[in-house]
Design an enzyme around this catalytic site. Structure first.
Site, PDB file in Angstrom:
ATOM      1  N   HIS A   1      -0.703  -0.344   1.513  1.00 28.25           N
ATOM      2  CA  HIS A   1       0.269   0.645   1.044  1.00 28.25           C
ATOM      3  C   HIS A   1      -0.317   2.022   0.739  1.00 28.25           C
ATOM      4  O   HIS A   1       0.417   2.905   0.280  1.00 28.25           O
ATOM      5  CB  HIS A   1       1.016   0.114  -0.186  1.00 28.25           C
ATOM      6  CG  HIS A   1       0.138  -0.178  -1.374  1.00 28.25           C
ATOM      7  ND1 HIS A   1       0.659  -0.337  -2.641  1.00 28.25           N
ATOM      8  CD2 HIS A   1      -1.209  -0.336  -1.496  1.00 28.25           C
ATOM      9  CE1 HIS A   1      -0.331  -0.586  -3.491  1.00 28.25           C
ATOM     10  NE2 HIS A   1      -1.456  -0.599  -2.811  1.00 28.25           N
ATOM     11  N   HIS A   2      -1.613   2.225   0.983  1.00 31.38           N
ATOM     12  CA  HIS A   2      -2.179   3.573   0.828  1.00 31.38           C
ATOM     13  C   HIS A   2      -2.229   4.337   2.151  1.00 31.38           C
ATOM     14  O   HIS A   2      -2.618   5.506   2.165  1.00 31.38           O
ATOM     15  CB  HIS A   2      -3.588   3.500   0.231  1.00 31.38           C
ATOM     16  CG  HIS A   2      -3.646   2.862  -1.118  1.00 31.38           C
ATOM     17  ND1 HIS A   2      -2.849   3.273  -2.164  1.00 31.38           N
ATOM     18  CD2 HIS A   2      -4.395   1.824  -1.599  1.00 31.38           C
ATOM     19  CE1 HIS A   2      -3.109   2.519  -3.230  1.00 31.38           C
ATOM     20  NE2 HIS A   2      -4.023   1.637  -2.906  1.00 31.38           N
ATOM     21  N   ALA A   3      -1.855   3.685   3.243  1.00 33.14           N
ATOM     22  CA  ALA A   3      -1.851   4.346   4.550  1.00 33.14           C
ATOM     23  C   ALA A   3      -0.467   4.896   4.857  1.00 33.14           C
ATOM     24  O   ALA A   3       0.548   4.331   4.455  1.00 33.14           O
ATOM     25  CB  ALA A   3      -2.268   3.365   5.639  1.00 33.14           C
TER      26      ALA A   3
END
Length: 242
Positions: free
Chosen positions: A56-58
Site C-alpha cells: 500500500h505504499h506504492a
C-alpha cells in the site's frame, strides 16, 4: 536505482537486472497476481485471503517502503472490468498509512473509499496522500487493545451502511502487534484476532464480499499469529456465512 530506493535496500542498485527481476520483482508480481485472484474469488464466493499483497505504499508513478506495485488499485481496476463493480472500500488496518493507494485514488479518480487506521508517528506521514482518506483514524504509538478496537467499532459499520460498497479490500497487517519492531502499536494477538473477526463479520453480515491481503508484519511470531487468526475466522465466522 529506482528499485533500490523504493525497497530501501541500496545495495540492489548494483545487482544485475536479470537477477533483480528474478529475485525481487518477479516475486512481487506474483503477489500482485495473488491480490487480483483474491478479489476475483471474493466476488465469486464471498471471501478470500491472499497470503501476501497489500503493498500500500506504492502507486502507479512511484513507490516506497518496500512496495513497488500498487496491487490493491490494480486488482480493483481488474474487478471493475471483469465483474462490473462500481465501488469498493479499502479498509487499511496495517500499522502504517497506506499512502500509495491514497495517491492512486486521487491521481486517477478511482471510485474507491478508504478507511485508514494507522500509527500517526510512523512511516510514511504523507500529508498530501492523507487528502485521499475518507475515514482517517490516526493512532498514538503504543495504542492499547481497547482504544484500538473501540475506534474501529465506532467507524466501520457506519461506513459500510452509508456507502454499501460492492467489495471490501481488507489490508490486515499484523504489524499492529506490540512486539512488531516497525509498527510501534500496543495490540495483543487476541485483539488482532478480534479485529479480523469484526471486519469480516461486519462485511459478510451485510452481504459484502471481502478480500483480505496481509501486508506488513515484522515480528518473529507474525506468521503464527496470522495463521491463528485465520483459523479463528474459519471456526467462528466463515463456516456460518459461506
Amino acid at each position: 536505482r529506482t528499485v533500490a530506493r523504493v525497497t530501501e535496500l541500496f545495495p540492489l542498485a548494483f545487482v544485475p537486472n536479470f537477477l533483480l527481476q528474478r529475485k525481487v520483482l518477479t516475486p512481487m508480481r506474483y503477489q500482485v497476481s495473488g491480490t487480483v485472484v483474491a478479489v476475483h474469488t471474493a466476488l465469486t464466493h464471498g471471501w478470500s485471503v491472499c497470503l501476501g499483497g497489500g503493498m500500500h505504499h506504492a502507486w502507479r508513478d512511484d513507490g516506497g517502503g518496500w512496495c513497488v506495485y500498487d496491487d490493491i488499485a490494480l486488482a480493483f481496476d481488474v474487478a471493475r472490468e471483469d465483474h462490473g463493480i462500481s465501488s469498493a472500500l479499502v479498509v487499511d488496518l496495517d500499522a502504517h498509512q497506506g499512502n500509495g493507494v491514497e495517491r492512486d485514488r486521487m491521481l486517477h479518480d478511482l471510485p474507491l473509499r478508504i478507511l485508514d487506521m494507522y500509527n500517526s508517528q510512523a512511516y510514511p506521514q504523507d500529508e498530501e496522500a492523507k487528502r485521499g482518506i475518507d475515514v482517517a483514524l490516526p493512532l498514538p504509538p503504543g495504542c492499547s487493545d481497547d482504544a484500538y478496537l473501540s475506534r474501529l467499532r465506532a467507524s466501520l459499520p457506519g461506513e459500510l451502511d452509508g456507502h454499501r460498497p460492492n467489495l471490501v479490500i481488507y489490508n490486515a497487517g499484523s504489524d499492529i502487534l506490540r512486539t512488531d519492531p516497525l509498527g510501534h502499536l500496543g495490540v495483543s494477538p487476541s485483539a488482532m484476532q478480534e479485529r479480523d473477526l469484526f471486519v469480516v463479520s461486519e462485511c459478510l453480515g451485510r452481504g459484502i464480499p471481502v478480500a483480505m491481503v496481509l501486508s506488513g508484519g515484522y515480528a518473529p511470531e507474525s506468521a503464527r499469529m496470522v495463521a491463528d487468526s485465520l483459523a479463528n475466522l474459519y471456526r467462528t465466522c466463515l463456516s456460518k456465512h459461506l
